[in-house]
Scaffold this motif. Structure first.
Motif, PDB file in Angstrom:
ATOM      1  N   LYS A 109      -6.550   1.672  -7.880  1.00  0.00           N
ATOM      2  CA  LYS A 109      -5.146   1.724  -7.451  1.00  0.00           C
ATOM      3  C   LYS A 109      -4.690   0.365  -6.905  1.00  0.00           C
ATOM      4  O   LYS A 109      -3.665  -0.176  -7.326  1.00  0.00           O
ATOM      5  CB  LYS A 109      -4.951   2.792  -6.357  1.00  0.00           C
ATOM      6  CG  LYS A 109      -5.360   4.195  -6.788  1.00  0.00           C
ATOM      7  CD  LYS A 109      -5.115   5.216  -5.696  1.00  0.00           C
ATOM      8  CE  LYS A 109      -5.981   5.060  -4.459  1.00  0.00           C
ATOM      9  NZ  LYS A 109      -7.427   5.250  -4.683  1.00  0.00           N
ATOM     10  N   THR A 110      -5.470  -0.162  -5.986  1.00  0.00           N
ATOM     11  CA  THR A 110      -5.080  -1.438  -5.382  1.00  0.00           C
ATOM     12  C   THR A 110      -5.082  -2.562  -6.419  1.00  0.00           C
ATOM     13  O   THR A 110      -4.211  -3.420  -6.425  1.00  0.00           O
ATOM     14  CB  THR A 110      -6.039  -1.761  -4.209  1.00  0.00           C
ATOM     15  OG1 THR A 110      -5.948  -0.698  -3.251  1.00  0.00           O
ATOM     16  CG2 THR A 110      -5.669  -3.061  -3.540  1.00  0.00           C
ATOM     17  N   HIS A 111      -6.064  -2.517  -7.312  1.00  0.00           N
ATOM     18  CA  HIS A 111      -6.130  -3.505  -8.390  1.00  0.00           C
ATOM     19  C   HIS A 111      -4.807  -3.513  -9.173  1.00  0.00           C
ATOM     20  O   HIS A 111      -4.224  -4.574  -9.422  1.00  0.00           O
ATOM     21  CB  HIS A 111      -7.310  -3.153  -9.303  1.00  0.00           C
ATOM     22  CG  HIS A 111      -7.556  -4.126 -10.413  1.00  0.00           C
ATOM     23  ND1 HIS A 111      -8.810  -4.572 -10.754  1.00  0.00           N
ATOM     24  CD2 HIS A 111      -6.714  -4.741 -11.278  1.00  0.00           C
ATOM     25  CE1 HIS A 111      -8.724  -5.425 -11.769  1.00  0.00           C
ATOM     26  NE2 HIS A 111      -7.465  -5.535 -12.115  1.00  0.00           N
ATOM     27  N   ILE A 145       3.679  -0.236  -1.331  1.00  0.00           N
ATOM     28  CA  ILE A 145       2.922   0.204  -0.150  1.00  0.00           C
ATOM     29  C   ILE A 145       1.659   0.929  -0.616  1.00  0.00           C
ATOM     30  O   ILE A 145       1.724   1.930  -1.333  1.00  0.00           O
ATOM     31  CB  ILE A 145       3.753   1.148   0.751  1.00  0.00           C
ATOM     32  CG1 ILE A 145       5.076   0.488   1.171  1.00  0.00           C
ATOM     33  CG2 ILE A 145       2.938   1.555   1.979  1.00  0.00           C
ATOM     34  CD1 ILE A 145       4.971  -0.542   2.269  1.00  0.00           C
ATOM     35  N   ASP A 146       0.520   0.409  -0.197  1.00  0.00           N
ATOM     36  CA  ASP A 146      -0.777   0.925  -0.617  1.00  0.00           C
ATOM     37  C   ASP A 146      -1.292   1.934   0.417  1.00  0.00           C
ATOM     38  O   ASP A 146      -1.227   1.673   1.620  1.00  0.00           O
ATOM     39  CB  ASP A 146      -1.749  -0.267  -0.712  1.00  0.00           C
ATOM     40  CG  ASP A 146      -2.950   0.020  -1.610  1.00  0.00           C
ATOM     41  OD1 ASP A 146      -3.017   1.120  -2.190  1.00  0.00           O
ATOM     42  OD2 ASP A 146      -3.811  -0.877  -1.739  1.00  0.00           O
ATOM     43  N   ASP A 147      -1.804   3.062  -0.086  1.00  0.00           N
ATOM     44  CA  ASP A 147      -2.439   4.075   0.774  1.00  0.00           C
ATOM     45  C   ASP A 147      -1.484   4.758   1.753  1.00  0.00           C
ATOM     46  O   ASP A 147      -1.713   4.744   2.965  1.00  0.00           O
ATOM     47  CB  ASP A 147      -3.622   3.450   1.552  1.00  0.00           C
ATOM     48  CG  ASP A 147      -4.788   3.110   0.633  1.00  0.00           C
ATOM     49  OD1 ASP A 147      -5.081   3.919  -0.275  1.00  0.00           O
ATOM     50  OD2 ASP A 147      -5.388   2.040   0.810  1.00  0.00           O
ATOM     51  N   VAL A 148      -0.440   5.377   1.205  1.00  0.00           N
ATOM     52  CA  VAL A 148       0.552   6.015   2.093  1.00  0.00           C
ATOM     53  C   VAL A 148       0.019   7.251   2.828  1.00  0.00           C
ATOM     54  O   VAL A 148       0.688   7.757   3.718  1.00  0.00           O
ATOM     55  CB  VAL A 148       1.863   6.410   1.358  1.00  0.00           C
ATOM     56  CG1 VAL A 148       2.626   5.183   0.905  1.00  0.00           C
ATOM     57  CG2 VAL A 148       1.604   7.351   0.220  1.00  0.00           C
TER      58      VAL A 148
HETATM   59 MG    MG Z   1      -7.132   0.694  -2.462  1.00  0.00          MG
END
Ligand code: MG
Ligand code: ADP
Length: 441
Positions: free
Chosen positions: A150-152, A206-209
């Motif tokens: 996801k972050t990638h 926004i990552d990891d809500v």
């Molecule tokens: Mg991540």
């Protein structure tokens, strides 16, 4: 102070520095280091330039010490190294903005992302959004377990939009940064500035809500941020560890907004995709990896791709430290795979495989016969049992014609010698090992 140093060819110095860095710090070395150039070498300062800000940041964060030491060793002078971004007018403003945000990782691009059935929709929607922000999928909501990319993908979107539309204002934050920023804005009484930072953008990522769970005030703030951006047709991209409806303790009105656009799930990758990922990661580091090693890693690390990458790093570092090429044997030792396989591979699996492979009878392998045609395959059995099972030397010897433990030790070191010195023997053993693991793992 100027150095009394006669520099003839700075590019040659850089070449030697890179060689040095690659051997002392292989884990952080990348193939794109080839594109680095010397900008200046003056007054004891070597400025190394690259065109991509995320490269400069990466070099500064991870490689400064290795470069500095190499530069000092090679020039024999107390040289300092600095990484600069070349070919940009807005360099200063850029680094200012980068401080407050997630720093872009140069490895996390679309090119380095392996697409498989597990992530096809997420990948395609991220590409679509970077080409047409705010138009197609808004918001874009990606979810999946930890370590699935996801972050990638978020970094890749940032890289891509920076390239395609550098005038667009992108803010990329972890949800934690959002929450902490919000709290300190309240404490310091500068909420308007905080709100401006998040609401006056073209793309908000926004990552990891899931981090908003049970943080009611932050949820409220995020709700308003969302509405402002959405109404202005600005792109919003979010990730979480579960789908919107399962983000318990999140307000319903927020959850329903998360579902307005496209919700894409990331699943754990299949065996084939995992192999492709390992190969891609190796390629990024300029590393030649035998197929058997890629398969070994893909077989043993199934759910989290970060672990898969960690395995590659351990193997790579072990090979460098011991000065040996990366072989299946080395990879197994580096990973302690025998620990992982001991549950599934049994003595009789090994004996059966060796019997077939060397065309000898099982009863002969387990007999006291000493003829050379039996002795070698029997020693291979001992060696494999030592590597693939958790049996003691005595148990292994007992199973193979009642030998004592010193015979097993001798067999193992003999086979190891052969393995190291004889390429065709090595290939044979690697194949056999692969076969045993595949059929009994
Ligand atoms: Mg991540
Ligand atoms: P998440 O944010 O979902 O927890 P990350 O994006 O941090 O996962 O990914 C973990 C690691 O796995 C990163 O190093 C990333 O580059 C790598 N990775 C995940 N999926 C892929 C993929 N499809 N192709 C290449 N690398 C991947």
């Amino acid at each position: 102070m100027r150095l009394p140093l006669v520099v003839q060819d700075t590019s040659e110095i850089l070449e030697r520095i890179l060689e040095d860095v690659r051997s002392v710090d292989p884990v952080n070395a990348r193939t794109w280091f080839d594109e680095l150039r010397v900008v200046s070498f003056d007054g004891g300062l070597l400025q190394v330039g690259c065109s991509d800000p995320s490269w400069a940041q990466y070099l500064h964060d991870r490689c400064l010490a290795a470069f500095t030491q190499a530069a000092q060793r090679i020039t024999g002078h107390l040289v300092g190294v600095q990484f600069v971004v070349t070919g940009r007018q807005d360099g200063a403003a850029e680094s200012d903005v980068m401080q407050r945000q997630v720093r872009l990782h140069p490895d996390y691009t679309f090119e380095s992302f392996v697409v498989g059935p597990c992530n096809r929709l997420a990948h395609a929607s991220c590409i679509a959004v970077s080409q047409n922000p705010g138009v197609i999928y808004n918001p874009l909501f990606l979810y999946g377990d930890v370590g699935l990319g996801k972050t990638h993908l978020l970094h890749a979107v940032c890289h891509e939009t920076q390239k395609r539309a550098p005038h667009l204002r992108t803010e990329f934050h972890s949800c934690e940064q959002f929450v902490n920023g919000f709290i300190s804005a309240i404490e310091q009484g500068n909420l308007p500035e905080f709100q401006n930072q998040y609401r006056n953008v073209d793309i908000l990522i926004i990552d990891d809500v899931q981090f908003l769970r049970e943080r009611e005030q932050s949820q409220e703030e995020f709700f308003h941020t969302f509405n402002v951006l959405y109404n202005n047709r600005k792109q919003i991209i979010l990730t979480a560890d579960s789908p919107p409806q399962e983000l318990a303790a999140l307000e319903d009105r927020l959850i329903s907004r998360f579902k307005w656009g496209l919700v894409a799930r990331l699943d754990p990758p299949s065996y084939e995709t995992r192999i492709a990922i390992v190969k891609k990661k190796a390629h990024l580091r300029g590393l030649v990896l035998p197929d058997t090693v890629a398969e070994l890693i893909a077989e043993h690390f199934k759910s989290n791709i970060r672990e898969l990458e960690g395995a590659l790093t351990v193997i790579y570092a072990t090979a460098r430290a011991s000065g040996q090429p990366i072989t299946l044997e080395l990879a197994k030792q580096a990973l302690g795979v025998q620990e992982l396989t001991c549950r599934s591979v049994s003595m009789s699996d090994i004996v059966r495989a060796v019997s077939e492979h060397f065309d000898v009878r099982i009863t002969d392998l387990q007999s006291k016969k000493r003829s050379q045609s039996i002795a070698l395959p029997r020693q291979v059995c001992m060696y494999l049992a030592r590597n693939l099972t958790r049996h003691s030397l005595e148990e292994i010897g007992g199973h193979l014609g009642g030998r004592d433990h010193s015979t097993v030790v001798h067999a193992c070191s003999k086979i190891e010698q052969l393995y190291k010195s004889d390429a065709s023997f090595r290939e044979r053993i690697d194949k056999l090992t692969g076969w045993i693991m595949k059929n009994n793992g």
